[in-house]
Design a protein around this motif. Sequence first.
Motif, PDB file in Angstrom:
ATOM      1  N   PHE A  94      -0.625  44.339  49.973  1.00 20.24           N
ATOM      2  CA  PHE A  94      -1.179  43.055  50.383  1.00 20.24           C
ATOM      3  C   PHE A  94      -0.136  41.940  50.447  1.00 20.24           C
ATOM      4  O   PHE A  94      -0.215  41.038  51.276  1.00 20.24           O
ATOM      5  CB  PHE A  94      -2.338  42.641  49.456  1.00 20.24           C
ATOM      6  N   SER A  95       0.865  42.006  49.573  1.00 17.92           N
ATOM      7  CA  SER A  95       1.816  40.897  49.481  1.00 17.92           C
ATOM      8  C   SER A  95       2.865  40.915  50.590  1.00 17.92           C
ATOM      9  O   SER A  95       3.641  39.955  50.726  1.00 17.92           O
ATOM     10  CB  SER A  95       2.518  40.909  48.116  1.00 17.92           C
ATOM     11  N   TYR A 149       5.890  53.574  48.604  1.00 21.75           N
ATOM     12  CA  TYR A 149       6.191  52.930  47.332  1.00 21.75           C
ATOM     13  C   TYR A 149       5.761  53.860  46.194  1.00 21.75           C
ATOM     14  O   TYR A 149       4.615  54.297  46.144  1.00 21.75           O
ATOM     15  CB  TYR A 149       5.455  51.597  47.223  1.00 21.75           C
ATOM     16  N   SER A 150       6.681  54.185  45.283  1.00 22.68           N
ATOM     17  CA  SER A 150       6.395  55.003  44.115  1.00 22.68           C
ATOM     18  C   SER A 150       5.864  56.362  44.571  1.00 22.68           C
ATOM     19  O   SER A 150       6.563  57.103  45.254  1.00 22.68           O
ATOM     20  CB  SER A 150       5.419  54.272  43.200  1.00 22.68           C
ATOM     21  N   MET A 151       4.607  56.730  44.200  1.00 19.89           N
ATOM     22  CA  MET A 151       4.044  57.973  44.705  1.00 19.89           C
ATOM     23  C   MET A 151       4.132  58.024  46.220  1.00 19.89           C
ATOM     24  O   MET A 151       4.381  59.078  46.813  1.00 19.89           O
ATOM     25  CB  MET A 151       2.578  58.100  44.273  1.00 19.89           C
ATOM     26  N   SER A 300       7.215  45.277  40.824  1.00 22.55           N
ATOM     27  CA  SER A 300       7.790  44.139  41.557  1.00 22.55           C
ATOM     28  C   SER A 300       7.060  43.845  42.856  1.00 22.55           C
ATOM     29  O   SER A 300       7.032  42.703  43.323  1.00 22.55           O
ATOM     30  CB  SER A 300       9.268  44.398  41.861  1.00 22.55           C
ATOM     31  N   VAL A 301       6.474  44.859  43.463  1.00 22.12           N
ATOM     32  CA  VAL A 301       5.767  44.681  44.732  1.00 22.12           C
ATOM     33  C   VAL A 301       4.628  43.672  44.594  1.00 22.12           C
ATOM     34  O   VAL A 301       4.191  43.079  45.581  1.00 22.12           O
ATOM     35  CB  VAL A 301       5.236  46.039  45.235  1.00 22.12           C
ATOM     36  N   VAL A 302       4.163  43.450  43.355  1.00 24.41           N
ATOM     37  CA  VAL A 302       3.102  42.466  43.102  1.00 24.41           C
ATOM     38  C   VAL A 302       3.587  41.326  42.215  1.00 24.41           C
ATOM     39  O   VAL A 302       3.486  40.162  42.561  1.00 24.41           O
ATOM     40  CB  VAL A 302       1.873  43.141  42.458  1.00 24.41           C
ATOM     41  N   PHE A 303       4.164  41.659  41.061  1.00 28.33           N
ATOM     42  CA  PHE A 303       4.440  40.640  40.051  1.00 28.33           C
ATOM     43  C   PHE A 303       5.821  39.988  40.172  1.00 28.33           C
ATOM     44  O   PHE A 303       6.097  39.024  39.476  1.00 28.33           O
ATOM     45  CB  PHE A 303       4.248  41.221  38.654  1.00 28.33           C
ATOM     46  N   HIS A 306       8.346  37.534  44.997  1.00 27.74           N
ATOM     47  CA  HIS A 306       9.224  36.554  45.644  1.00 27.74           C
ATOM     48  C   HIS A 306      10.668  37.044  45.698  1.00 27.74           C
ATOM     49  O   HIS A 306      11.414  36.691  46.620  1.00 27.74           O
ATOM     50  CB  HIS A 306       9.131  35.201  44.924  1.00 27.74           C
ATOM     51  N   ARG A 307      11.070  37.861  44.745  1.00 29.04           N
ATOM     52  CA  ARG A 307      12.413  38.451  44.802  1.00 29.04           C
ATOM     53  C   ARG A 307      12.399  39.803  45.522  1.00 29.04           C
ATOM     54  O   ARG A 307      13.363  40.159  46.196  1.00 29.04           O
ATOM     55  CB  ARG A 307      12.978  38.612  43.380  1.00 29.04           C
ATOM     56  N   TRP A 308      11.307  40.551  45.353  1.00 27.80           N
ATOM     57  CA  TRP A 308      11.251  41.898  45.917  1.00 27.80           C
ATOM     58  C   TRP A 308      11.027  41.882  47.431  1.00 27.80           C
ATOM     59  O   TRP A 308      11.660  42.643  48.156  1.00 27.80           O
ATOM     60  CB  TRP A 308      10.120  42.675  45.235  1.00 27.80           C
TER      61      TRP A 308
END
Length: 327
Positions: A94-95, A149-151, A300-303, A306-308
Motif C-alpha cells: 500500500f505504501s 518482498y520477503s516470502m 521497513s516497507v511499512v514502518f 520514508h527511507r525504504w
Amino acid sequence: MTTRVMKTASRHALKGSLVAAGYGGKAAVHGLRTGIRRTQRFPALPELPAGRLVDLPGRGEAFVVDTGAPEGNPGAPTLLLFHGLATTSYLTWFSTLAELCETHRVVMLDQRWHGHGIVSERFSLEDCVDDAAAVLDVLGIERVVAVGYSMGGALAQLFWRRHGERTAGLVLASTAACWRESRGDALFYPTLDRANDWLRDHYRRQVLEVRAGLSDQRHVGREMSAWAWGEFRSTSAWAMFEVLGALGGFDSRPWLGEIDVPTAVVVTGRDRAIPTARQRALAAAIPGASVHETPGGHASVVFDVHRWRPVFLSAVEDVVSEVARAE
C-alpha cells in the motif's frame, strides 16, 4: 516405553507446542494491534486501487488487483507484485502503490492461504507462482517484471524459474535464496514438517473459517489502524505453520547463477527476520544483480517507508530501464 507410545507422546508434545504457539501468536497479534493504534510512524492510508475475484480455470478464485496502464502510456511495463508472509497484497504494497502506478501497470494477488487468496488442500510456493501465471493469462499479459518482498522474493525467484519466458526482470526485496541455513533451522524445519503432516487438516479448517468471514469492503471508509488490523487478521495465524514449512523447503542456490534477466536486490541493513548477510549472498549469486541498501529492519516497507521507498523505487526503475534497453 514402546516405540508406539514414544511416537504418540512425541505427537502430542508437538501438537501441544503448536497450540501454545498459536496462543502466543494471538498475544503477539494483540501487541501488534496496540502498536498500530499508538505508533506515529505508520503512514497515512492512501487511496488504493480496487481489486476483484478472478476465476482461474482449474485453480480457484483469486483476489486480483490490476491497475491497468497509466493514462497516456498504454505500453507501460507491467509489475507483478508478490507479497510477504502473513500479510496480503494490499498490506505489503500500500505504501508504494501510488508511485508505482504512475509509470507502470501493476498486478498483484493475495497468495494461497493468505487474505482473500485460494484455500487449497495444502500450501505450495509452486502453486502460488502458477496462480500468478494464470492471472496473467486471464489479463492477457505476456511479460512482467516480477517484484517480491520477503516470502514474495522467494516467489519472484521461483516465478522466473517456472515461467522464465514471461519474466523480463526481477526486483527482490528483504529476501533470501534459502530459509534453512543455520543449525537452528536444521532442527526447526524438520520438526515443523512432521507437525504439519499431522495437523494440516486443522490448519486448513481454520484458514477456511477466516476466509469465509471476510468482507469484500477492504478499505472503504477505514482509517489507517483499523484497516491495517483488518488486513492483518484476514490471514489465519494457523496458516503460518504450513507456509513456513513450504519456505523451509525452498532453496534457489543451485540455480541462481542461471538467472539471465536484469535483477535488483533491495537489502534491509538491520534485518533480524531474514539476516542481512543472507540477502547480500543472494545478490552476489545472481549475475549482474545490482544492490540497493536501506538502513532499517524487515518491516521497513511499512514502518520505515520514508527511507525504504525511494531506494525501492530506484531499484524498480533501474530494472525497468535495463529491460527497455535490452528490448
